[in-house]
Design an enzyme around this catalytic site. Structure first.
Site, mmCIF file in Angstrom:
data_model
loop_
_atom_site.group_PDB
_atom_site.id
_atom_site.type_symbol
_atom_site.label_atom_id
_atom_site.label_comp_id
_atom_site.label_asym_id
_atom_site.label_seq_id
_atom_site.Cartn_x
_atom_site.Cartn_y
_atom_site.Cartn_z
ATOM 1 N N ARG A 79 0.810 -1.220 0.000
ATOM 2 C CA ARG A 79 0.000 0.000 0.000
ATOM 3 C C ARG A 79 0.848 1.277 0.000
ATOM 4 N NH1 ARG A 79 -2.970 -4.063 2.047
ATOM 5 N NH2 ARG A 79 -0.907 -4.618 2.794
ATOM 6 N N THR A 80 1.794 1.350 0.927
ATOM 7 C CA THR A 80 2.520 2.616 1.108
ATOM 8 C C THR A 80 3.410 2.909 -0.092
ATOM 9 O OG1 THR A 80 2.512 2.047 3.459
ATOM 10 C CG2 THR A 80 3.861 3.924 2.791
ATOM 11 N N LYS A 107 25.240 -5.356 -0.043
ATOM 12 C CA LYS A 107 26.703 -5.532 -0.094
ATOM 13 C C LYS A 107 27.373 -4.915 1.123
ATOM 14 C CE LYS A 107 26.413 -4.930 -5.102
ATOM 15 N NZ LYS A 107 26.653 -3.907 -6.140
ATOM 16 N N ARG A 129 11.072 3.957 4.085
ATOM 17 C CA ARG A 129 10.561 2.942 5.019
ATOM 18 C C ARG A 129 11.758 2.135 5.502
ATOM 19 N NH1 ARG A 129 5.466 -1.074 4.805
ATOM 20 N NH2 ARG A 129 4.520 0.909 5.373
ATOM 21 N N HIS A 157 4.303 5.907 11.697
ATOM 22 C CA HIS A 157 3.870 5.744 10.298
ATOM 23 C C HIS A 157 2.889 6.895 10.051
ATOM 24 C CE1 HIS A 157 2.859 4.080 6.531
ATOM 25 N NE2 HIS A 157 2.521 2.850 6.861
HETATM 26 N N1 CP Z 1 -0.481 -0.140 5.947
HETATM 27 C C1 CP Z 1 0.731 -0.341 5.370
HETATM 28 O O1 CP Z 1 1.714 0.323 5.715
HETATM 29 O O2 CP Z 1 0.733 -1.305 4.428
HETATM 30 P P1 CP Z 1 2.011 -1.746 3.576
HETATM 31 O O3 CP Z 1 2.963 -2.418 4.522
HETATM 32 O O4 CP Z 1 1.484 -2.681 2.518
HETATM 33 O O5 CP Z 1 2.627 -0.516 3.000
#
Ligand code: CP
Length: 342
Positions: A79-80, A107, A129, A157
């Site tokens: 999603r993100t 590496k 992320r 998040h």
């Molecule tokens: N909700 C969320 O962060 O989903 P993903 O891990 O798929 O990005």
């Protein structure tokens, strides 16, 4: 909840928000904890125009034309990652994705060397992320462009909490409860609170917007001291659900667990799984949310996740693109020389 008309999103010039940069006075978006309430509302209001655009057949703008956005993902995501990519492309930016599994991280390159390398390519924004709490701030301190946190360890998040707030606002509006903020709303967040960056960001965001937040988890998955930050802790899901307006379910973050935190998935579902029967303890029209990915049959049953009148899980995903468009727009205004933002 108080009423408002969100049919035309307020702008800074409408007087609802401080003018120019003061509407959102940060270079980076590393967490909800850094934001004032008016800055959260500003991003939500800015996203409304993108919700409308995204519902049209032609979704492209040239707002960020010529800008380069790097999505650097050191952890898996559906999603993100995709919504940041779609958001950047719909705004006209050049978007590049860096997947850690195919990068020189494999590496032995350090996070800081990776950040310095990305910075040398002169991006206009970096979306990160990472599995370590604080990694986003570490990178933000090393680069010259805005950094957006797409999830760092069990820390924050922020765009998830913002998209959740936008989805909730829209769901309440559809019911005729136009929501300026969430004052009077009782929200239950249930699941692996200890390891969840979504729980932390949502707690901060929902509280900033006036909601009362109940956190529910098995004792081993409840962090210490949640009362001190204004949340009500519960170990009984049925007790937490009593009269709740919103139920937000979280998955077990097994990738962050060192050791055994629950006896078994079956036992966990028995005590903490959201079933239709258990949902009947909440308010009669309680909304169901989940940030995804879901583990059906563990923290949530399909018959609840797929309830068309109660579950807003797919709406959360839709709002994710609009929120990320708003964040990319607002955070690049300084570099774009937008009046009042330079
Ligand atoms: N909700 C969320 O962060 O989903 P993903 O891990 O798929 O990005």
């Amino acid at each position: 909840m108080t009423s408002t008309d969100n049919s035309s999103p307020p702008t800074a010039s409408s007087g609802r928000f401080p003018a120019g940069r003061l509407a959102f006075a940060h270079r980076d978006l590393t967490g909800i904890g850094q934001l004032e309430r008016h800055e959260i509302l500003y991003l939500l209001d800015q996203a409304e125009q993108w919700v409308k655009l995204n519902r049209k057949s032609s979704k492209h703008t040239d707002l960020l034309s010529g800008l380069t956005i790097i999505n650097a993902f050191f952890e898996n995501s559906t999603r993100t990652l995709l919504s940041f990519e779609i958001a950047g492309k719909r705004l006209g930016a050049d978007v590049v994705n860096m997947h850690a599994a195919q990068s020189s991280v494999k590496k032995g390159e350090t996070l800081i060397d990776t950040a310095i390398t990305l910075n040398a390519m002169r991006p206009d924004a970096i979306v990160i992320r990472h599995g370590s709490s604080g990694a986003t701030q570490l990178i933000a301190d090393k680069v010259d462009c805005p950094v957006l946190n797409a999830g760092d360890g069990s820390h924050e998040h922020p765009t998830q909490a913002l998209l959740d707030a936008l989805a909730l606002r829209h769901a309440l509006q559809l019911r005729g409860e136009s929501a300026e903020d969430f004052t009077g709303l009782n929200v239950v967040i249930c699941g692996d609170i200890l390891h969840s960056r979504v729980a932390r960001s949502n707690l901060l965001c929902l509280q900033a917007l006036g909601a009362s937040v109940r956190l529910c988890a098995p004792p081993a998955l409840m962090p210490d001291g949640v009362e001190a930050i204004g949340a009500q802790p519960f170990t009984s899901f049925d007790a937490a659900l009593a009269g709740a307006d919103v139920v937000m379910m979280l998955r077990l973050q097994t990738e962050r667990m060192a050791g055994q935190f629950i006896p078994s998935a079956r036992e966990y579902h028995h005590l903490y799984g959201l079933t239709q029967e258990r949902l009947s303890n909440a308010a009669p029209d309680a909304l169901v949310m989940h940030p995804g990915p879901m583990n059906r049959g563990v923290e949530i049953d399909s018959e609840v996740a797929d309830m068309l009148d109660r579950s807003i899980i797919t709406q959360q995903v839709e709002m994710g693109v609009a929120i990320r468009m708003a964040c990319l727009d607002v955070l690049t205004r300084s570099a774009r020389g937008v009046e009042g933002w330079a």
